[in-house]
Design an enzyme around this catalytic site. Structure first.
Site, short mmCIF file in Angstrom:
data_model
loop_
_atom_site.label_atom_id
_atom_site.label_comp_id
_atom_site.label_asym_id
_atom_site.label_seq_id
_atom_site.Cartn_x
_atom_site.Cartn_y
_atom_site.Cartn_z
N ARG A 131 0.93 -1.19 0.08
CA ARG A 131 -0.06 -0.08 -0.12
C ARG A 131 0.98 1.10 -0.01
O ARG A 131 1.72 1.35 0.78
CB ARG A 131 -0.72 0.02 1.39
N THR A 445 -8.60 0.21 -9.84
CA THR A 445 -8.28 -1.17 -9.19
C THR A 445 -8.74 -2.48 -9.83
O THR A 445 -9.51 -2.35 -10.91
CB THR A 445 -9.18 -1.28 -7.95
N GLU A 465 -5.98 3.78 -7.25
CA GLU A 465 -7.20 4.25 -6.56
C GLU A 465 -8.20 4.49 -7.93
O GLU A 465 -8.62 3.55 -8.13
CB GLU A 465 -6.69 5.34 -5.92
N ASP A 496 -7.94 8.23 -0.18
CA ASP A 496 -8.44 7.44 0.54
C ASP A 496 -8.60 7.58 2.11
O ASP A 496 -9.12 6.82 2.59
CB ASP A 496 -7.86 6.07 0.33
N SER A 523 -8.03 1.43 3.20
CA SER A 523 -8.33 1.11 1.90
C SER A 523 -9.76 -0.12 2.23
O SER A 523 -10.03 -0.46 3.53
CB SER A 523 -7.21 -0.14 1.59
N GLY A 545 -13.49 -1.86 -7.01
CA GLY A 545 -14.87 -1.32 -6.56
C GLY A 545 -14.87 -0.36 -5.38
O GLY A 545 -15.97 -0.05 -5.05
N GLY A 546 -13.79 0.17 -5.00
CA GLY A 546 -13.95 1.15 -3.94
C GLY A 546 -14.48 0.37 -2.75
O GLY A 546 -14.43 -0.85 -2.49
N1 GLU Z 1 -8.20 2.88 -3.45
C1 GLU Z 1 -9.34 1.95 -3.12
C2 GLU Z 1 -9.03 1.16 -1.85
O1 GLU Z 1 -8.02 0.63 -1.63
C3 GLU Z 1 -9.64 0.99 -4.22
C4 GLU Z 1 -10.34 1.80 -5.36
C5 GLU Z 1 -11.32 0.87 -6.08
O2 GLU Z 1 -11.39 -0.40 -5.77
O3 GLU Z 1 -11.73 1.48 -6.71
O4 GLU Z 1 -9.77 0.65 -1.33
#
Ligand code: GLU
Length: 642
Positions: A131, A445, A465, A496, A523, A545-546
């Protein structure tokens, strides 16, 4: 509701005729964090054998290894390494670098991720955490007054992928970095046909497109201002050169400016993250803000090897991602709250897609996300109460808030105080009336999973991200004014973090996910592994997918265990996501209209959307067969070897 993308429609299974789970293991909540002794109240599963029997394997079976990747060229890179005798870690590293070329908008050497590795020889699971970290100069108010921080250099965290993959290869792999970089270099130099996902988010006609954030990136993704054609040939000679430097001189060539050896990538990163762009803030044109990362920050970057968080659901063992991700804790909390419901039992009013099932899923997610906002962050910096958050005695009263047929009122969907369950004897705090911290939207991601012929596994989620990160390549101009471009996108991972300084409502101290130098942003990434009750590995999966990563992984887990779907059905099935405490619920459009109406009637604010893209590999301990299942929401591709 808008119509489904074609690929999703094609992938949509029919729900008639799904076998019902005949009997349920109504076990007590049974979750713990693996680094600690399990609490005494954990019950053994009522019948471990049932749990093993209830995964329904089907599809093409393999023995020589399987990769499941969100891009066909990426999958082929991994398969190539397996064919040549490399192990799962070698293949995973090859995939990660190949995806930097063919799926550059999602992940790459400008970012970082979590590589979960399960080793056959030792039976243990580790995570290589690459990370990104906040630079030494970062402060909690880094983004205050900054227009659209995710498009500014100030959002760039110190990238971790190169040192992380190097460490993984040295400790757990069998091939050199130079060897596993070969497929990626070939793709970058020789080229590849642009796939629909490569082009999907370029939006070349939209000045707000992230792919147009800087001139060099705009020219790469939209040459001459025009969208590339699907299937058109794409090369990235700058990235090929960068990867060759790394192959030749090792990971240090990325992190240190070593002019004698030609290693100048670090200068490109530090210069690139100084990017700033005037953009509107509350409608007013406002200067942007570049980052303060230095060469010393890059040189100091270190990946961390972590132990997974462990829990159980209906007897199955689960290993999941610990902090700095909120993924593992949140998935295990939701499962812990849902375990009291017979989710697979249509006779009891539950079953796949039943409004009652979706109702308790959504509210369990809302409650877990309330805790996530307050208690989760980088545990190397803040005292995340992981054990308390998963303690059965903490979760039981929260699970009791879930009432089938009723949407949990907003007033009860708040974080509670898990600290007395972390350290017995600690008095619970009083909750201060402070606003929830604000974080940015997330949507880049990629996730991929690998199993090799020896039974080693990798479940790897990797990211820059947002799609395209800050939309800027690592690059600099030399003394003569000559431009030097490294062909990889810089992440915007620091968004994030909480976007403004916040207050933890129980400690009255700074928010657990506030920015600090060297800290990793919280994350949602949730690489996960599922095991039989006695510890034999069954499946590895994860998702992009955040915050919807957490929901995607959760949905698939319920589909496999409660709804007894085959792996491919479990991935294809429409998903639900609630990733805030509000009643805002994302539902994939394939749910029938009457279900949407029933959920609306309960008071949920339904929004159509796509929830993640899960790529899974699996193993049937009874037959010794390996399987893969890929997600049509992206270009999911399975390659298996006989
Ligand atoms: N940066 C996000 C995370 O670490 C992931 C971003 C995404 O999956 O769209 O949770």
């Amino acid at each position: 509701m808008p119509t489904l993308p074609r690929r999703l429609l094609d992938a949509r299974p029919s729900w008639s005729g799904h076998p019902l789970l005949a009997a349920f293991l109504v076990s007590t909540l049974s979750l713990w964090s693996c680094s600690q002794t399990p609490p005494a109240s954990i019950a053994a599963p009522a019948n471990p054998g049932d749990a093993t029997a209830s995964i329904r394997f089907d599809g093409l079976a393999y023995r020589g290894g399987v990769v499941a990747v969100a891009n066909p060229n990426g999958a082929e890179a991994g398969a190539e390494i397996l064919r040549r005798g490399g192990n799962a870690v070698d293949a995973a590293v090859a995939i990660a670098y190949a995806l930097n070329v063919v799926e550059p908008q999602s992940a790459g050497i400008g970012g970082g991720g979590f590589m979960m590795i399960h080793r056959a020889a030792t039976g243990d699971t580790v995570i290589v955490d690459s990370r990104e970290t906040a630079p030494a100069a970062a402060t909690p108010d880094l983004f205050v007054g900054v227009p659209e921080p995710s498009r500014q250099g100030v959002a760039v965290g110190v990238p971790g992928m190169v040192r992380g993959t190097d460490l993984a290869l040295h400790r757990y792999g069998t091939r050199s970095l130079a060897r596993v970089l070969e497929p990626a270099i070939r793709l970058a130099e020789g080229g590849f046909a642009a796939t629909p996902d490569f082009l999907a988010n370029t939006n070349c006609n939209n000045p707000n497109s992230r792919a147009l954030n800087s001139p060099a990136v705009a020219e790469y993704f939209c040459p001459g201002g025009k969208a590339r054609e699907p299937g058109s040939w794409v090369t990235n000679p700058s990235l090929a050169h960068t990867l060759r430097l790394i192959a030749q001189h090792g990971a240090d060539c990325f992190y240190r400016l070593l002019p004698d050896t030609g290693c100048d990538i670090a200068l490109g990163i530090v210069t690139g993250q100084r990017f700033s762009r005037e953009l509107p803030l509350a409608g007013v044109p406002t200067p942007g803000k570049g980052g303060g990362m230095t060469l010393a920050d890059l040189e100091a970057y270190q990946p961390v090897v972590r132990a997974p968080i462990e829990g159980r659901y209906r007897g199955y063992r689960i290993q999941a991602m610990p902090p700095p991700s909120s993924g593992g804790l949140t998935v295990l909390q939701i499962l812990g709250m849902l375990e009291r419901f017979p989710l697979g039992d249509t006779g009891a009013g539950f079953g796949f897609g039943a409004p009652q099932t979706l109702n308790v899923m959504a509210d369990a997610m809302r409650l877990a996300f309330a805790d996530r906002a307050v208690w989760m962050g980088d545990a190397d910096f803040v005292p995340v109460p992981s054990r308390g958050l998963l303690a059965p005695a903490y979760l039981a009263p929260r699970a009791a808030l879930l009432q089938p047929g009723v949407r949990a009122p907003d007033a009860v969907v708040v974080a509670a105080d898990p600290r007395p369950f972390e350290v017995p004897g600690t008095a619970p705090g009083t909750r201060l009336p402070v606003a929830d911290p604000v974080t940015g939207p997330e949507k880049g991601t990629t996730h991929f999973s690998v199993i090799d012929p020896w039974g080693n596994w990798v479940s790897y989620t990797n990211t820059i991200e947002a799609a395209y990160g800050i939309g800027v390549f690592a690059a600099y101009q030399d003394a003569s004014g000559e431009g030097r471009d490294f062909g990889f996108l810089l992440n915007n991972e620091l968004t994030d973090f909480n976007l403004a300084p916040s207050i933890n409502p129980y400690t009255a101290g700074p928010g657990y996910n506030d920015i600090a130098p060297g800290k990793r942003p919280r994350s949602s990434m949730s690489p996960l592994m599922l095991f039989t009750p006695d510890g034999q590995p069954l499946a590895a999966y994860g998702s992009p997918g955040g915050p919807t990563i957490i929901s995607a992984v959760l949905n698939v887990t319920l589909n496999l265990i409660d709804h007894r779907m085959t792996p491919q059905q479990a991935i294809d099935a429409p998903r639900l996501s609630a990733s805030s405490t509000s009643g805002y619920v994302l539902l994939e459009p394939a749910f029938p209209q009457e279900v949407l109406e029933a959920m609306s009637d309960l008071g949920y604010n339904l929004v159509p959307g796509v929830v993640g893209a899960v790529q899974a590999v699996l193993f049937d301990p009874e037959t010794g067969h390996q399987y893969g299942a890929a997600d049509g929401r992206r270009e999911g591709t399975v390659i298996g070897l006989p």
